[in-house]
Motif scaffolding. Structure first.
Motif, mmCIF file in Angstrom:
data_model
loop_
_atom_site.group_PDB
_atom_site.id
_atom_site.type_symbol
_atom_site.label_atom_id
_atom_site.label_comp_id
_atom_site.label_asym_id
_atom_site.label_seq_id
_atom_site.Cartn_x
_atom_site.Cartn_y
_atom_site.Cartn_z
ATOM 1 N N PRO A 163 -0.873 -0.040 0.648
ATOM 2 C CA PRO A 163 -0.140 0.958 1.436
ATOM 3 C C PRO A 163 1.343 0.916 1.089
ATOM 4 O O PRO A 163 1.850 -0.096 0.590
ATOM 5 C CB PRO A 163 -0.389 0.509 2.879
ATOM 6 N N TRP A 164 2.038 2.008 1.380
ATOM 7 C CA TRP A 164 3.456 2.076 1.033
ATOM 8 C C TRP A 164 4.260 0.984 1.723
ATOM 9 O O TRP A 164 5.226 0.460 1.158
ATOM 10 C CB TRP A 164 4.014 3.449 1.386
ATOM 11 N N SER A 165 3.886 0.621 2.940
ATOM 12 C CA SER A 165 4.629 -0.423 3.650
ATOM 13 C C SER A 165 4.602 -1.743 2.882
ATOM 14 O O SER A 165 5.616 -2.451 2.798
ATOM 15 C CB SER A 165 4.061 -0.616 5.055
ATOM 16 N N GLU A 166 3.440 -2.083 2.313
ATOM 17 C CA GLU A 166 3.341 -3.325 1.553
ATOM 18 C C GLU A 166 4.050 -3.200 0.210
ATOM 19 O O GLU A 166 4.655 -4.168 -0.289
ATOM 20 C CB GLU A 166 1.874 -3.706 1.339
ATOM 21 N N ILE A 167 3.971 -2.024 -0.401
ATOM 22 C CA ILE A 167 4.663 -1.807 -1.669
ATOM 23 C C ILE A 167 6.165 -1.985 -1.480
ATOM 24 O O ILE A 167 6.836 -2.647 -2.281
ATOM 25 C CB ILE A 167 4.336 -0.409 -2.232
ATOM 26 N N ILE A 168 6.688 -1.425 -0.399
ATOM 27 C CA ILE A 168 8.114 -1.571 -0.110
ATOM 28 C C ILE A 168 8.467 -3.044 0.080
ATOM 29 O O ILE A 168 9.487 -3.530 -0.430
ATOM 30 C CB ILE A 168 8.486 -0.761 1.143
ATOM 31 N N ALA A 169 7.616 -3.774 0.800
ATOM 32 C CA ALA A 169 7.871 -5.192 1.050
ATOM 33 C C ALA A 169 7.866 -6.007 -0.239
ATOM 34 O O ALA A 169 8.543 -7.038 -0.329
ATOM 35 C CB ALA A 169 6.827 -5.738 2.025
ATOM 36 N N SER A 179 11.779 4.035 -7.246
ATOM 37 C CA SER A 179 10.571 4.557 -7.877
ATOM 38 C C SER A 179 9.488 4.897 -6.860
ATOM 39 O O SER A 179 8.587 5.691 -7.159
ATOM 40 C CB SER A 179 10.034 3.547 -8.897
ATOM 41 N N ILE A 180 9.564 4.324 -5.680
ATOM 42 C CA ILE A 180 8.620 4.690 -4.623
ATOM 43 C C ILE A 180 8.744 6.182 -4.324
ATOM 44 O O ILE A 180 7.742 6.891 -4.159
ATOM 45 C CB ILE A 180 8.877 3.843 -3.357
ATOM 46 N N GLY A 181 9.979 6.677 -4.281
ATOM 47 C CA GLY A 181 10.181 8.106 -4.070
ATOM 48 C C GLY A 181 9.565 8.936 -5.167
ATOM 49 O O GLY A 181 8.956 9.991 -4.919
ATOM 50 N N ARG A 182 9.702 8.464 -6.388
ATOM 51 C CA ARG A 182 9.124 9.182 -7.543
ATOM 52 C C ARG A 182 7.614 9.279 -7.412
ATOM 53 O O ARG A 182 7.015 10.341 -7.651
ATOM 54 C CB ARG A 182 9.520 8.444 -8.823
ATOM 55 N N GLN A 183 6.982 8.178 -7.023
ATOM 56 C CA GLN A 183 5.524 8.170 -6.908
ATOM 57 C C GLN A 183 5.030 9.052 -5.767
ATOM 58 O O GLN A 183 4.072 9.806 -5.931
ATOM 59 C CB GLN A 183 5.033 6.726 -6.702
ATOM 60 N N ILE A 184 5.695 8.966 -4.629
ATOM 61 C CA ILE A 184 5.258 9.777 -3.487
ATOM 62 C C ILE A 184 5.416 11.265 -3.811
ATOM 63 O O ILE A 184 4.570 12.082 -3.454
ATOM 64 C CB ILE A 184 6.042 9.406 -2.218
ATOM 65 N N ALA A 185 6.511 11.604 -4.490
ATOM 66 C CA ALA A 185 6.732 13.009 -4.854
ATOM 67 C C ALA A 185 5.603 13.527 -5.739
ATOM 68 O O ALA A 185 5.119 14.651 -5.565
ATOM 69 C CB ALA A 185 8.075 13.158 -5.560
ATOM 70 N N GLN A 186 5.167 12.706 -6.685
ATOM 71 C CA GLN A 186 4.087 13.119 -7.583
ATOM 72 C C GLN A 186 2.770 13.240 -6.828
ATOM 73 O O GLN A 186 2.051 14.243 -6.953
ATOM 74 C CB GLN A 186 3.941 12.114 -8.724
ATOM 75 N N ILE A 187 2.458 12.216 -6.050
ATOM 76 C CA ILE A 187 1.163 12.168 -5.371
ATOM 77 C C ILE A 187 1.037 13.264 -4.329
ATOM 78 O O ILE A 187 -0.023 13.873 -4.165
ATOM 79 C CB ILE A 187 0.977 10.776 -4.720
ATOM 80 N N SER A 188 2.129 13.545 -3.616
ATOM 81 C CA SER A 188 2.089 14.533 -2.528
ATOM 82 C C SER A 188 2.371 15.951 -3.000
ATOM 83 O O SER A 188 2.382 16.877 -2.203
ATOM 84 C CB SER A 188 3.106 14.160 -1.451
ATOM 85 N N GLN A 189 2.630 16.087 -4.330
ATOM 86 C CA GLN A 189 3.016 17.398 -4.874
ATOM 87 C C GLN A 189 4.275 17.943 -4.200
ATOM 88 O O GLN A 189 4.409 19.130 -3.951
ATOM 89 C CB GLN A 189 1.864 18.397 -4.755
ATOM 90 N N GLY A 190 5.185 17.016 -3.884
ATOM 91 C CA GLY A 190 6.470 17.405 -3.335
ATOM 92 C C GLY A 190 6.491 17.664 -1.848
ATOM 93 O O GLY A 190 7.467 18.225 -1.326
#
Length: 255
Positions: A163-169, A179-190
Motif C-alpha cells: 500500500p502507498w502508506s508502507e511505500i512512503i514509510a 516518484s510516488i507522485g509519478r506512479q500514482i499519476a500513471q496508475i490513476s490516469q491523472g
C-alpha cells in the motif's frame, strides 16, 4: 509487409500490454528497417517508447552503438532539454535490456561513458531492471547511483502489492518520495483524488502533475489545475513540461 508489421505493432495494445510497449515494438521495426537513423523517425509520445525499443534492439548486437545513439538524441532537443534527457533515459532501458541482473554494475558503468548525462541513463537502467524483476539494494550501491535507484523503488514496491502508506514509510530519499507522485499519476490516469490523498508533500504532488502532462493524459490541463490546487510552483512546473515536450493543451496521441 513492413508497413503491416508496423501498424500491427503500434495499434494492438490488447496484444501488447500498453501503448508504451506498442511503441517499443515500433522502435524495433524502425531499427530493423533504417538502423540507427531510424531513431529520428520516432515520435516522443507514449513516453518515448519508440526510442526505448529502438535503443534496446540496436544494443543487442551492437553495444558499441551507445555513444552514437546518445549523439543522435541531441536531434530531439538541446543538450539537457526534456526531450534530450528522455532519449538518454531510453538508452538506459536499452543497456539494461541486454544485461542480466548479475551484471548491474557493468550496465551502470556503460552509462558512465555518457559523462554529463549518465544519471539519466542510470535511471533507465533501474526502471528497465525493475520491470524485469531485478532486486536492488539502493543503500549498498555507490553513492552516485543511489538517487536514481530510489527513484524507481516505488514502482517496484507497488507491483509487489504494497500500500502507498508502507511505500512512503520505506522511502528514505527525496527522489523516492517524489516518484510516488509519478506512479500514482500513471496508475490513476491523472485522477487528482488519489494523488492528493497519498502524496505526503508538495514536491510529490508537483511531480504527479508534471507526469500527467508528460504522459499527455486526456484533459490534462483540467486535471493539473485540480492537482496543483492553485500552487503557483506546481502549475508553472506543469506548464514548463508542456513547453519542453511541445505538448498541446488539446490532447493528441496520434502516432
Amino acid at each position: 509487409m513492413w508497413l503491416i508489421k508496423t501498424i500491427l505493432a503500434f495499434w494492438t495494445p490488447l496484444i501488447i500490454a500498453t501503448d508504451h510497449d506498442s511503441a517499443h515494438a515500433l522502435g524495433k521495426q524502425l531499427y530493423l528497417r533504417y538502423g540507427l537513423p531510424g531513431i529520428t523517425r520516432c515520435k516522443t509520445n507514449f513516453a518515448f517508447g519508440c526510442h526505448h525499443g529502438l535503443a534496446e534492439n540496436a544494443l543487442v548486437k551492437h553495444p558499441e552503438y551507445l555513444l552514437p545513439l546518445a549523439k543522435t538524441c541531441e536531434r530531439l532537443g538541446a543538450p539537457g532539454s526534456g526531450p534530450h534527457v528522455s532519449c538518454i533515459h531510453g538508452l538506459g532501458h536499452g543497456v539494461a535490456g541486454v544485461t542480466s541482473q548479475k551484471k548491474l554494475p557493468q550496465a551502470l558503468s556503460k552509462c558512465n561513458k555518457l559523462v554529463t548525462w549518465a544519471n539519466y541513463c542510470h535511471d533507465g537502467v533501474f526502471m528497465e531492471g525493475g520491470l524485469s524483476d531485478w532486486k536492488f539494494e539502493c543503500g549498498k550501491l555507490p553513492s552516485r547511483y543511489r538517487a536514481m535507484c530510489w527513484r524507481n523503488m516505488p514502482a517496484i514496491w507497488y507491483r509487489q502489492g504494497l500500500p502507498w502508506s508502507e511505500i512512503i514509510a520505506r522511502c528514505p530519499h527525496p527522489e523516492c518520495i517524489a516518484s510516488i507522485g509519478r506512479q500514482i499519476a500513471q496508475i490513476s490516469q491523472g485522477n487528482p483524488d488519489p494523488i492528493k490523498q497519498h502524496c505526503p508533500d508538495i514536491k510529490c504532488i508537483t511531480v504527479a502533475a508534471g507526469e500527467v502532462v508528460f504522459q499527455n493524459l486526456p484533459n490534462w490541463p483540467t486535471k493539473v489545475e485540480a492537482i496543483c490546487a492553485n500552487n503557483i510552483a506546481c502549475l508553472e512546473f506543469s506548464e514548463q513540461v508542456a513547453k519542453d515536450y511541445a505538448i498541446s493543451r488539446t490532447t493528441d496521441q496520434k502516432p
